[in-house]
Scaffold this motif. Structure first.
Motif, PDB file in Angstrom:
ATOM      1  N   SER A  47      49.656  11.781  45.642  1.00 13.91           N
ATOM      2  CA  SER A  47      50.637  10.702  45.440  1.00 13.91           C
ATOM      3  C   SER A  47      52.009  11.124  45.936  1.00 13.91           C
ATOM      4  N   PHE A  48      52.422  12.336  45.543  1.00 13.33           N
ATOM      5  CA  PHE A  48      53.747  12.813  45.940  1.00 13.33           C
ATOM      6  C   PHE A  48      53.895  12.801  47.456  1.00 13.33           C
TER       7      PHE A  48
ATOM      8  N   LEU B 103      47.153   5.789  47.427  1.00  8.46           N
ATOM      9  CA  LEU B 103      47.408   5.715  45.988  1.00  8.46           C
ATOM     10  C   LEU B 103      46.114   5.443  45.236  1.00  8.46           C
TER      11      LEU B 103
ATOM     12  N   MET C  51      43.127  16.976  38.715  1.00 10.17           N
ATOM     13  CA  MET C  51      44.172  16.026  38.331  1.00 10.17           C
ATOM     14  C   MET C  51      45.496  16.381  39.010  1.00 10.17           C
TER      15      MET C  51
ATOM     16  N   SER D 133      44.220   8.541  45.050  1.00  9.53           N
ATOM     17  CA  SER D 133      44.845   9.409  44.058  1.00  9.53           C
ATOM     18  C   SER D 133      44.442   9.016  42.630  1.00  9.53           C
ATOM     19  N   VAL D 134      44.423   7.684  42.378  1.00  5.58           N
ATOM     20  CA  VAL D 134      43.998   7.226  41.046  1.00  5.58           C
ATOM     21  C   VAL D 134      42.553   7.619  40.781  1.00  5.58           C
TER      22      VAL D 134
ATOM     23  N   VAL E 213      47.765  14.183  41.805  1.00 10.31           N
ATOM     24  CA  VAL E 213      49.194  13.894  41.732  1.00 10.31           C
ATOM     25  C   VAL E 213      49.886  14.343  43.018  1.00 10.31           C
TER      26      VAL E 213
ATOM     27  N   PHE F  67      42.316  11.310  40.099  1.00  5.91           N
ATOM     28  CA  PHE F  67      42.888  11.619  38.790  1.00  5.91           C
ATOM     29  C   PHE F  67      41.914  11.206  37.687  1.00  5.91           C
TER      30      PHE F  67
END
Lengths: 103, 476
Positions: free
Chosen positions: A48-49, A11, A41, A14-15, A45, A18
């Protein structure tokens, strides 16, 4: 999780991805680079998914990723066509020079 | 797919099939007979409207709860389809004038509307996202439809870049919601969301950023003036009504059904956004000389009024959102249609002064434009009046005193720039632009009369539409 890498690491990555995409969108001046930032971006996401999907043992996240990739491809087709017409009419790919619309 | 599923999805099916049919017929139709395709699109939209009415007789869910047909969905489906009908009527003459009449345009329009209609009926995050993207990708192309016009190019590029930027935020919000609740169905999310969830709040904020762009609410409004000014006028009319109404529909549904539990977290966000949208929109519109740009800022302000009703977080707020968006769609499409008619080939005449003397040369056009402008202001006997009335009533019922006061002050400011257009139309001598303006074509006349009549009917007999809205405002 997989070989002991905790969910939070994915995560955080991912942040970071992004945010890099957002920064690229805001600070880059070349339209193609801006477009690539948006793709970054979307892929952040997707990460994350996929990691949520693995953690929750539910297949929905994987399916979402597939849909996002399809949509990103459709967007790329339309977006590149629009960028091409802009380049044909203006001869530039710098966003700062696209400022003919004002009062 | 059962028969019930198919009937509840029928409007979208009709629109997608018709759009594909138009694409196939386009190369087989000779250049000067492209209007036949417009007729085809018009008939398809009428069929979709009938299908919407038919499917509403048996409300319920379809495709394992992914689609929901309730009063709310039916109302917004009807709005976007009517906007589509009006756009077809007003764009045919415009595209002929610009030498760009082709089947592609109508196909894209139908695809875009199918996406919006899907959004209105979505009850699951992925359907919401796919509907939004179908609607957006088709409208990016429509904004740049006049390929050789560098203003339209610029408009399409800005719309595309900021639109996809917003979609990414929305999608990140969706990912977090999925991570927090493990659900993607709006009703499941609503029951699993913990009221004190921090990550849930972050997800709501990210989704708000995404929706904020789509509805052109401040502080995400900066693309709207450029895009609305540069796009071909019938497309601007469409963009400012259809996608906006659909985006508000999903906005309300997601925030009421899925994020109802964490309302205290997102209410301040929307409060600020409502106030900023109204203020920025109205004050920026004061200084505009280009009519399209002025109406673009005014549409930002109107998004602000609707956000006030969402801030109320009540059933009467949802009903007010529905009524206002219905009224707004009619008057906005009408106003942009008049602007497109006056602007003429190459859209040369777009300044406010170019409207001078319209009241003398074309009394009917001027009268209908006046109805739309008065409705924007919110004068009694027009739809805009009851729209604003219900919004501020809902806000007062939820004790949003300050927001109501500031909103009413804003409406007073807005009256200035709308009245200025009225003064120019009726009090000044006809100028070069108005002297040579051609008479209204039958389709254009029909489109304007329908929107003006709708605006007046909603303003004089609001109870029918309002009753429906109140009945459908219970979302679950």
């Amino acid at each position: 999780m997989m070989t002991g890498v905790p969910l939070s690491w994915y995560l955080i990555l991912s942040v970071v991805l992004f945010s890099l995409g957002v920064a690229g969108f805001l600070f880059r001046r070349n339209i193609i680079t801006i477009f690539m930032s948006i793709e970054l971006m979307l892929n952040a996401v997707n990460l994350s998914f996929v990691s949520f999907s693995y953690e929750l043992k539910s297949v929905n996240g994987h399916l979402y990723t597939l849909f996002v990739m399809v949509v990103a491809a459709a967007e790329a087709a339309v977006g590149l066509a629009i960028i091409l017409t802009v380049f044909k009419n203006r001869g530039t790919l710098n966003v700062d020079e696209l400022n003919s619309l004002k009062n | 797919m059962s028969v019930d599923d198919a009937i509840r999805f029928l409007p979208e099916l009709i629109l997608i099939l018709a759009a594909t049919l138009i694409m196939v017929c386009d190369p087989l139709t000779s250049t000067h007979r492209k209007s036949t395709l417009a007729v085809l699109a018009f008939v398809a939209l009428l069929a979709a409207l009938a299908a919407t009415a038919y499917s509403s007789t048996d409300p319920g869910k379809a495709f394992f709860g992914m689609i929901v047909v309730d009063g709310f969905a039916t109302f917004f489906r009807a709005i976007v389809i009517v906007v589509g009908l009006l756009t077809v009527l007003s764009s045919n003459r415009f595209l002929e004038r610009e030498g760009a009449n082709s089947g592609e345009f109508y196909a894209l329009l139908l695809f875009s509307i199918s996406g919006q209609s899907m959004m209105a009926a979505s009850n699951e995050l992925i359907i919401l996202f796919i509907g939004l993207e179908i609607s957006s990708i088709a409208s990016y192309v429509m904004a740049g439809f006049l390929r050789d016009d560098s203003r339209a190019n610029e408009s399409a590029l800005k719309y595309f870049l900021l639109g996809s930027f917003a979609s990414a935020f929305l999608l990140y919000g969706i990912a977090l919601v999925y991570g927090v609740t493990g659900a993607t169905n709006l009703s499941d999310i609503g029951s699993r969301m913990q009221p004190d969830s921090l990550l849930g709040g972050v997800a709501a904020a990210l989704m708000f950023v995404g929706f904020g762009f789509k509805i052109s609410g401040a502080p995400f409004q900066m693309w709207a003036p450029d895009v609305y000014q540069g796009a071909p006028t019938p497309v601007t009319a469409f963009l400012s009504a259809g996608p906006k109404a659909a985006a508000f529909a999903v906005f309300v549904r997601v925030f009421t059904v899925a994020f109802g539990n964490i309302g205290d977290r997102w209410e301040p966000l929307i409060w600020i956004s409502a106030l900023l949208s109204m203020t920025i929109g109205n004050f920026a519109a004061l200084g505009q000389t280009n009519v399209k740009r002025m109406l673009a800022y005014s549409s930002i302000a109107h998004a602000g009024y609707v956000l006030v009703a969402i801030t109320a977080r009540s059933e009467s707020g949802v009903a007010a959102v529905m009524f206002y968006l219905g009224a707004y769609a009619l008057m906005n499409v009408g106003a942009f249609t008049v602007v497109g008619h006056i602007s003429r080939k190459g859209e040369r005449y777009l300044r406010v002064e170019d409207l001078s003397g319209l009241g003398v040369r074309q009394p009917l056009t001027a009268a209908m434009f006046s109805i739309f402008l008065l409705s924007f202001i919110g004068v009694p006997l027009t739809a805009g009046f009851f729209g604003k009335f219900y919004i501020f009533k809902a806000a007062l019922q939820s004790d949003l005193i300050w927001l109501t006061v500031l909103g009413l002050l804003n409406s007073a400011v807005a009256a200035y720039y709308y009245l200025r257009v009225l003064v120019v139309m009726y009090m000044q001598e006809p100028g070069e632009a108005v002297n040579e303006v051609e008479p209204l074509s039958p389709a254009l006349r029909l489109s304007l009369i329908c929107s003006a009549a709708g605006t007046l009917i909603l303003g004089i007999f609001p109870s029918g539409a309002l009753h429906f809205a109140v009945k459908s405002a219970v979302l679950k």
